[in-house]
Design a protein around this motif. Sequence first.
Motif, PDB file in Angstrom:
ATOM      1  N   GLN A 138       0.834  -1.198   0.000  1.00  0.00           N
ATOM      2  CA  GLN A 138       0.000   0.000   0.000  1.00  0.00           C
ATOM      3  C   GLN A 138       0.866   1.244   0.000  1.00  0.00           C
ATOM      4  O   GLN A 138       1.578   1.513   0.952  1.00  0.00           O
ATOM      5  N   GLY A 139       0.784   1.981  -1.076  1.00  0.00           N
ATOM      6  CA  GLY A 139       1.435   3.283  -1.136  1.00  0.00           C
ATOM      7  C   GLY A 139       0.465   4.336  -0.645  1.00  0.00           C
ATOM      8  O   GLY A 139      -0.553   4.024  -0.023  1.00  0.00           O
ATOM      9  N   HIS A 140       0.757   5.577  -0.928  1.00  0.00           N
ATOM     10  CA  HIS A 140      -0.062   6.669  -0.419  1.00  0.00           C
ATOM     11  C   HIS A 140      -0.626   7.532  -1.524  1.00  0.00           C
ATOM     12  O   HIS A 140       0.034   7.789  -2.526  1.00  0.00           O
ATOM     13  N   ALA A 141      -1.840   8.006  -1.292  1.00  0.00           N
ATOM     14  CA  ALA A 141      -2.443   9.024  -2.136  1.00  0.00           C
ATOM     15  C   ALA A 141      -1.837  10.374  -1.725  1.00  0.00           C
ATOM     16  O   ALA A 141      -1.367  10.524  -0.586  1.00  0.00           O
ATOM     17  N   PRO A 142      -1.864  11.362  -2.624  1.00  0.00           N
ATOM     18  CA  PRO A 142      -1.272  12.668  -2.288  1.00  0.00           C
ATOM     19  C   PRO A 142      -1.824  13.300  -1.011  1.00  0.00           C
ATOM     20  O   PRO A 142      -1.056  13.887  -0.241  1.00  0.00           O
ATOM     21  N   LEU A 143      -3.115  13.170  -0.747  1.00  0.00           N
ATOM     22  CA  LEU A 143      -3.685  13.760   0.470  1.00  0.00           C
ATOM     23  C   LEU A 143      -3.117  13.101   1.728  1.00  0.00           C
ATOM     24  O   LEU A 143      -2.855  13.781   2.731  1.00  0.00           O
ATOM     25  N   GLU A 144      -2.905  11.796   1.696  1.00  0.00           N
ATOM     26  CA  GLU A 144      -2.329  11.081   2.842  1.00  0.00           C
ATOM     27  C   GLU A 144      -0.913  11.571   3.120  1.00  0.00           C
ATOM     28  O   GLU A 144      -0.514  11.741   4.277  1.00  0.00           O
ATOM     29  N   VAL A 145      -0.153  11.823   2.051  1.00  0.00           N
ATOM     30  CA  VAL A 145       1.213  12.336   2.188  1.00  0.00           C
ATOM     31  C   VAL A 145       1.191  13.769   2.705  1.00  0.00           C
ATOM     32  O   VAL A 145       1.976  14.136   3.585  1.00  0.00           O
ATOM     33  N   LEU A 146       0.282  14.580   2.186  1.00  0.00           N
ATOM     34  CA  LEU A 146       0.178  15.964   2.629  1.00  0.00           C
ATOM     35  C   LEU A 146      -0.144  16.049   4.123  1.00  0.00           C
ATOM     36  O   LEU A 146       0.513  16.779   4.874  1.00  0.00           O
ATOM     37  N   VAL A 147      -1.128  15.282   4.564  1.00  0.00           N
ATOM     38  CA  VAL A 147      -1.510  15.298   5.983  1.00  0.00           C
ATOM     39  C   VAL A 147      -0.355  14.784   6.845  1.00  0.00           C
ATOM     40  O   VAL A 147      -0.042  15.368   7.886  1.00  0.00           O
ATOM     41  N   GLY A 148       0.298  13.712   6.425  1.00  0.00           N
ATOM     42  CA  GLY A 148       1.451  13.202   7.176  1.00  0.00           C
ATOM     43  C   GLY A 148       2.577  14.214   7.249  1.00  0.00           C
ATOM     44  O   GLY A 148       3.197  14.407   8.306  1.00  0.00           O
ATOM     45  N   SER A 149       2.834  14.891   6.143  1.00  0.00           N
ATOM     46  CA  SER A 149       3.898  15.898   6.110  1.00  0.00           C
ATOM     47  C   SER A 149       3.574  17.078   7.030  1.00  0.00           C
ATOM     48  O   SER A 149       4.440  17.552   7.771  1.00  0.00           O
ATOM     49  N   LEU A 150       2.342  17.545   6.975  1.00  0.00           N
ATOM     50  CA  LEU A 150       1.935  18.650   7.854  1.00  0.00           C
ATOM     51  C   LEU A 150       2.033  18.248   9.323  1.00  0.00           C
ATOM     52  O   LEU A 150       2.475  19.035  10.171  1.00  0.00           O
ATOM     53  N   LEU A 151       1.650  17.014   9.614  1.00  0.00           N
ATOM     54  CA  LEU A 151       1.755  16.502  10.981  1.00  0.00           C
ATOM     55  C   LEU A 151       3.212  16.513  11.443  1.00  0.00           C
ATOM     56  O   LEU A 151       3.530  16.955  12.556  1.00  0.00           O
ATOM     57  N   GLY A 152       4.116  16.043  10.589  1.00  0.00           N
ATOM     58  CA  GLY A 152       5.544  16.027  10.923  1.00  0.00           C
ATOM     59  C   GLY A 152       6.102  17.417  11.152  1.00  0.00           C
ATOM     60  O   GLY A 152       6.861  17.650  12.091  1.00  0.00           O
ATOM     61  N   ILE A 153       5.708  18.358  10.303  1.00  0.00           N
ATOM     62  CA  ILE A 153       6.176  19.738  10.450  1.00  0.00           C
ATOM     63  C   ILE A 153       5.672  20.336  11.759  1.00  0.00           C
ATOM     64  O   ILE A 153       6.429  20.973  12.502  1.00  0.00           O
ATOM     65  N   LEU A 154       4.385  20.123  12.064  1.00  0.00           N
ATOM     66  CA  LEU A 154       3.809  20.677  13.301  1.00  0.00           C
ATOM     67  C   LEU A 154       4.462  20.089  14.550  1.00  0.00           C
ATOM     68  O   LEU A 154       4.761  20.812  15.501  1.00  0.00           O
ATOM     69  N   ILE A 155       4.676  18.788  14.544  1.00  0.00           N
ATOM     70  CA  ILE A 155       5.292  18.148  15.714  1.00  0.00           C
ATOM     71  C   ILE A 155       6.736  18.623  15.891  1.00  0.00           C
ATOM     72  O   ILE A 155       7.170  18.930  17.000  1.00  0.00           O
ATOM     73  N   ALA A 156       7.477  18.728  14.790  1.00  0.00           N
ATOM     74  CA  ALA A 156       8.856  19.211  14.887  1.00  0.00           C
ATOM     75  C   ALA A 156       8.899  20.660  15.365  1.00  0.00           C
ATOM     76  O   ALA A 156       9.733  21.028  16.208  1.00  0.00           O
ATOM     77  N   ALA A 157       7.986  21.477  14.872  1.00  0.00           N
ATOM     78  CA  ALA A 157       7.918  22.868  15.314  1.00  0.00           C
ATOM     79  C   ALA A 157       7.584  22.944  16.803  1.00  0.00           C
ATOM     80  O   ALA A 157       8.151  23.767  17.542  1.00  0.00           O
ATOM     81  N   ALA A 158       6.683  22.084  17.247  1.00  0.00           N
ATOM     82  CA  ALA A 158       6.319  22.062  18.662  1.00  0.00           C
ATOM     83  C   ALA A 158       7.537  21.708  19.521  1.00  0.00           C
ATOM     84  O   ALA A 158       7.783  22.344  20.559  1.00  0.00           O
ATOM     85  N   PHE A 159       8.315  20.714  19.102  1.00  0.00           N
ATOM     86  CA  PHE A 159       9.513  20.335  19.870  1.00  0.00           C
ATOM     87  C   PHE A 159      10.558  21.448  19.855  1.00  0.00           C
ATOM     88  O   PHE A 159      11.253  21.663  20.844  1.00  0.00           O
ATOM     89  N   ALA A 160      10.650  22.155  18.748  1.00  0.00           N
ATOM     90  CA  ALA A 160      11.660  23.200  18.645  1.00  0.00           C
ATOM     91  C   ALA A 160      11.274  24.476  19.375  1.00  0.00           C
ATOM     92  O   ALA A 160      12.130  25.165  19.928  1.00  0.00           O
ATOM     93  N   LEU A 161       9.983  24.782  19.381  1.00  0.00           N
ATOM     94  CA  LEU A 161       9.551  26.072  19.916  1.00  0.00           C
ATOM     95  C   LEU A 161       8.976  26.016  21.324  1.00  0.00           C
ATOM     96  O   LEU A 161       8.845  27.052  21.973  1.00  0.00           O
ATOM     97  N   LEU A 162       8.571  24.834  21.778  1.00  0.00           N
ATOM     98  CA  LEU A 162       7.973  24.737  23.111  1.00  0.00           C
ATOM     99  C   LEU A 162       8.952  24.224  24.144  1.00  0.00           C
ATOM    100  O   LEU A 162       9.926  23.692  23.956  1.00  0.00           O
TER     101      LEU A 162
END
Length: 162
Positions: A138-162
């Motif tokens: 099972q690969g990913h549809a573009p929306l699944e990749v977009l949501v996963g990428s946004l999740l990764g960015i938000l979590i990394a930003a939270a670790f860096a800024l909080l």
Amino acid sequence: MISFIPLRTGDLSAFFENPVFLSAITSLIFAQLLKAIIVLLKNTKKSAKEIVATLLWKTGGMPSSHSSLVTALATSVAFKEGIGSTLFIVTLCLALIVIRDSMGVRRSAGLQARALNLLGKQVGDRLNIEYHQVKEIQGHAPLEVLVGSLLGILIAAAFALL
């Protein structure tokens, strides 16, 4: 002769306290948890074994845990080392390869395997022979990749800024 790197207690604790490591692993775990919740909400008749399998190692689906992990990794490195650093460029390239692979090669292989299994079943039924299905990656549809990428960015930003 094999040489081992000596580990000191401080080294090990520094590893587990590293925001780059923590954001990458947290994003992976959180994406898999979301994936299991979504599977459960879509089909409440899933067994506990299927939910645990989704949580621990199932690939594909919403959100992409691969995309979440590599974007968290690249984003964390950007915060820690800067976007001009060689390490950020390496992690960004790694992220692009992983994301492209999940939407391209793995998705195509999965769709082809599904078509082959359908054809094999039809031919097997018609000729009364046994067909052994191939694994459907099972690969990913573009929306699944977009949501996963946004999740990764938000979590990394939270670790860096909080």
